[in-house]
Design a protein around this motif. Structure first.
Motif, mmCIF file in Angstrom:
data_model
loop_
_atom_site.group_PDB
_atom_site.id
_atom_site.type_symbol
_atom_site.label_atom_id
_atom_site.label_comp_id
_atom_site.label_asym_id
_atom_site.label_seq_id
_atom_site.Cartn_x
_atom_site.Cartn_y
_atom_site.Cartn_z
ATOM 1 N N LEU A 112 -21.817 28.393 -14.996
ATOM 2 C CA LEU A 112 -20.842 28.002 -16.398
ATOM 3 C C LEU A 112 -19.552 28.249 -16.314
ATOM 4 O O LEU A 112 -18.765 27.482 -16.523
ATOM 5 C CB LEU A 112 -21.742 28.810 -17.640
ATOM 6 C CG LEU A 112 -23.036 28.202 -18.219
ATOM 7 C CD1 LEU A 112 -23.617 29.224 -19.427
ATOM 8 C CD2 LEU A 112 -23.022 26.750 -18.567
ATOM 9 N N SER A 113 -19.408 29.471 -15.732
ATOM 10 C CA SER A 113 -17.803 29.999 -15.448
ATOM 11 C C SER A 113 -17.145 28.883 -14.548
ATOM 12 O O SER A 113 -15.948 28.268 -15.009
ATOM 13 C CB SER A 113 -17.628 31.078 -14.757
ATOM 14 O OG SER A 113 -16.434 31.454 -14.683
ATOM 15 N N GLU A 114 -17.854 28.399 -13.445
ATOM 16 C CA GLU A 114 -17.309 27.384 -12.538
ATOM 17 C C GLU A 114 -17.100 25.981 -13.350
ATOM 18 O O GLU A 114 -16.246 25.176 -12.907
ATOM 19 C CB GLU A 114 -18.249 27.390 -11.108
ATOM 20 C CG GLU A 114 -18.222 28.595 -10.448
ATOM 21 C CD GLU A 114 -16.664 28.756 -9.994
ATOM 22 O OE1 GLU A 114 -15.951 27.959 -9.837
ATOM 23 O OE2 GLU A 114 -16.638 30.134 -9.394
ATOM 24 N N SER A 115 -18.163 25.564 -14.061
ATOM 25 C CA SER A 115 -18.072 24.596 -14.632
ATOM 26 C C SER A 115 -16.949 24.369 -15.693
ATOM 27 O O SER A 115 -16.114 23.369 -15.559
ATOM 28 C CB SER A 115 -19.318 24.059 -15.658
ATOM 29 O OG SER A 115 -19.252 24.821 -16.693
ATOM 30 N N THR A 116 -16.464 25.498 -16.466
ATOM 31 C CA THR A 116 -15.080 25.608 -17.045
ATOM 32 C C THR A 116 -14.010 25.286 -16.503
ATOM 33 O O THR A 116 -12.933 24.425 -16.640
ATOM 34 C CB THR A 116 -15.166 26.715 -17.762
ATOM 35 O OG1 THR A 116 -16.304 27.100 -18.665
ATOM 36 C CG2 THR A 116 -13.880 26.923 -18.644
ATOM 37 N N GLU A 117 -14.038 25.836 -14.797
ATOM 38 C CA GLU A 117 -12.869 25.736 -14.060
ATOM 39 C C GLU A 117 -12.645 24.358 -13.691
ATOM 40 O O GLU A 117 -11.689 23.561 -13.647
ATOM 41 C CB GLU A 117 -12.837 26.678 -13.023
ATOM 42 C CG GLU A 117 -11.824 26.538 -12.175
ATOM 43 C CD GLU A 117 -11.816 27.843 -10.936
ATOM 44 O OE1 GLU A 117 -10.912 27.664 -10.035
ATOM 45 O OE2 GLU A 117 -12.684 28.349 -10.919
ATOM 46 N N PHE A 118 -14.128 23.854 -13.309
ATOM 47 C CA PHE A 118 -13.893 22.479 -12.671
ATOM 48 C C PHE A 118 -13.673 21.322 -13.511
ATOM 49 O O PHE A 118 -12.650 20.570 -13.211
ATOM 50 C CB PHE A 118 -15.629 22.084 -12.351
ATOM 51 C CG PHE A 118 -15.796 20.697 -11.693
ATOM 52 C CD1 PHE A 118 -15.538 20.510 -10.418
ATOM 53 C CD2 PHE A 118 -16.028 19.633 -12.552
ATOM 54 C CE1 PHE A 118 -15.613 19.138 -9.804
ATOM 55 C CE2 PHE A 118 -16.047 18.280 -12.174
ATOM 56 C CZ PHE A 118 -16.035 18.191 -10.960
ATOM 57 N N TRP A 119 -13.786 21.253 -15.042
ATOM 58 C CA TRP A 119 -13.626 20.307 -15.771
ATOM 59 C C TRP A 119 -12.127 20.604 -16.143
ATOM 60 O O TRP A 119 -11.514 19.396 -16.356
ATOM 61 C CB TRP A 119 -14.357 20.282 -17.044
ATOM 62 C CG TRP A 119 -15.761 19.688 -16.465
ATOM 63 C CD1 TRP A 119 -17.108 20.609 -16.466
ATOM 64 C CD2 TRP A 119 -16.182 18.450 -16.077
ATOM 65 N NE1 TRP A 119 -18.044 19.501 -15.974
ATOM 66 C CE2 TRP A 119 -17.343 18.466 -15.835
ATOM 67 C CE3 TRP A 119 -15.284 17.405 -15.945
ATOM 68 C CZ2 TRP A 119 -18.017 17.040 -15.465
ATOM 69 C CZ3 TRP A 119 -15.788 16.127 -15.276
ATOM 70 C CH2 TRP A 119 -17.069 16.064 -15.311
ATOM 71 N N ALA A 120 -11.675 21.913 -16.401
ATOM 72 C CA ALA A 120 -10.271 21.818 -16.671
ATOM 73 C C ALA A 120 -9.226 21.410 -15.256
ATOM 74 O O ALA A 120 -8.357 20.887 -15.578
ATOM 75 C CB ALA A 120 -9.742 23.405 -16.808
ATOM 76 N N LEU A 121 -9.813 21.507 -13.966
ATOM 77 C CA LEU A 121 -9.165 21.137 -13.084
ATOM 78 C C LEU A 121 -9.149 19.588 -13.139
ATOM 79 O O LEU A 121 -8.005 18.908 -12.572
ATOM 80 C CB LEU A 121 -9.730 21.644 -11.708
ATOM 81 C CG LEU A 121 -8.976 21.218 -10.434
ATOM 82 C CD1 LEU A 121 -7.648 21.992 -10.287
ATOM 83 C CD2 LEU A 121 -9.723 21.959 -9.183
ATOM 84 N N SER A 122 -10.329 18.847 -13.319
ATOM 85 C CA SER A 122 -10.532 17.774 -13.386
ATOM 86 C C SER A 122 -9.528 17.024 -14.392
ATOM 87 O O SER A 122 -8.762 15.785 -14.158
ATOM 88 C CB SER A 122 -11.996 17.141 -13.761
ATOM 89 O OG SER A 122 -12.288 15.812 -13.805
ATOM 90 N N GLY A 123 -9.255 17.804 -15.470
ATOM 91 C CA GLY A 123 -8.501 17.246 -16.490
ATOM 92 C C GLY A 123 -7.125 17.099 -16.367
ATOM 93 O O GLY A 123 -6.261 16.100 -16.538
#
Length: 383
Positions: A112-123
């Motif tokens: 879950l922590s990595e998903s937040t970072e991933f989608w922030a980076l994708s945005g």
């Protein structure tokens, strides 16, 4: 997980490209976006995200910016470009989840922590795509407008070759062959567009046009592809409430400079000070007189000087009678009705003109001289 996926990067880039091509209609055409180009873009963008997930640091958006710039140059709509980027991000996240299931040590909380970072980076990268796209699109628009302006100027001035004329017609979205016409409108102040709204109205009427704004005039080169096109065009120009000169129709872009001259002569000969559209062909003799003011003044002197030397009241009476006689196609009776006098009064005044000038109005050549001289008397700048 990022390291494991990076080892499979070429395969991931290939599959991501195929997914985007299948899901986004704008990406289907090989001629627009070659699959190899899309594959390289997918591989580069996925590689940057995976590298950041592995080692952290400041995000590197270079590939995202390159994607945005390239898609703008290829003419892919921004909405489709961002949609493709979202599909690519979803594909990559699905691959990360698939890899995570093979690793019991990866907890749900960590994922879950990595998903937040991933989608922030994708945005962040998607924003970089959009910014680069808009910058490139603005630059391309500016370059296109500059080239279009230069082509219009070249056509109006005649500094073009036959090959350039063909290219100009294509780039200006004009038919290669006429008929065309030129309109010249008087600007009230430098830089003003007196024909505001006319270009859009002509486009809606399926009449392609190319435009040039000068300090004192706005010029339009207009295609007239149908028999009714000129009538429609004139109606649109009249709605602008501008002062407009309109050239005769012509069939080759090579003749545009001459047509512009005719349009300007028609504008110069437009009566009154209010709005209106003057067609050169409606009164070509008046246009010719306007084109040669010095010669017209000399003609006026040669033909009408004895009349012009009369006292003001008699001079005005005789000139007005001549004008009404010409307007009545040489009929003394019709001229008398518009002047509210007896036909014999008209005949007497015409004989008076003949006596003063020593010229006979029954001679067609003399009548033509009188007609041109009258135009010079009443024309712009006449004394």
């Amino acid at each position: 997980m990022a390291a494991a996926l990076q080892e499979r990067l070429p395969e991931l880039g290939e599959r991501m490209a195929l997914r985007i091509r299948a899901d986004v209609e704008a990406y289907e055409a090989e001629a627009l976006i070659p699959l190899d180009s899309l594959r390289r873009s997918c591989t580069a963008n996925a590689g940057l995200i995976l590298a950041h997930l592995r080692i952290g640091g400041t995000p590197d958006a270079s590939s995202a910016r390159e994607t945005g710039r390239l898609r703008a140059e290829q003419g892919v709509p921004l909405a489709d470009t961002l949609h493709a980027y979202r599909i690519g991000s979803q594909f990559l996240w699905t691959e990360i989840l698939t890899e995570a299931r093979t690793r019991p040590e990866v907890s749900v909380d960590r994922l879950l922590s990595e998903s937040t970072e991933f989608w922030a980076l994708s945005g962040l990268y998607a924003e970089s795509v959009a910014v680069a796209y808009r910058e490139a699109a603005a630059e391309l628009t500016s370059q296109g407008q500059a080239r279009r302006s230069a082509l219009v100027e070249a056509v109006f001035t005649g500094i073009v070759t036959d090959r350039t004329l063909w290219e100009a017609a294509r780039e200006l979205e004009l038919p290669e062959h006429g008929p065309y016409a030129v309109a010249a409108a008087k600007a009230g102040t430098p830089g003003e567009e007196p024909l505001t709204g006319a270009e859009a109205a002509l486009r809606q009427a399926n009449l392609p046009s190319a435009w040039r704004l000068l300090p004192d005039q706005q010029l339009a080169l207009i295609a007239l592809p149908t028999d009714a096109a000129e009538t429609t065009c004139l109606r649109i120009l009249r709605r602008t409430r501008a002062r407009v000169g309109f050239s005769p129709r012509f069939h080759s872009l090579r003749d545009t400079p001459q047509a512009l001259r005719f349009a300007r002569l028609a504008l110069a000969g437009l009566e009154g000070a209010g709005p209106g559209v003057a067609r050169f062909d409606d009164n070509p003799l008046a246009m010719v007189v306007s084109a040669a003011p010095a010669e017209a003044a000399h003609l006026m002197e040669v033909v009408l000087r004895p009349v012009l030397d009369l006292p003001a009241a008699e001079r005005s009476r005789l000139l007005r009678t001549l004008e009404h006689w010409f307007a009545a196609a040489g009929s003394a009776g019709d001229a008398a009705r518009t002047l509210f006098v007896h036909p014999n009064t008209v005949r007497y005044r015409l004989r008076r003109v003949e006596e003063l000038t020593g010229r006979s109005l029954s001679d067609p050549r003399t009548a033509a001289d009188f007609g041109a001289a009258l135009l010079a008397v009443r024309g712009p700048g006449a004394g």
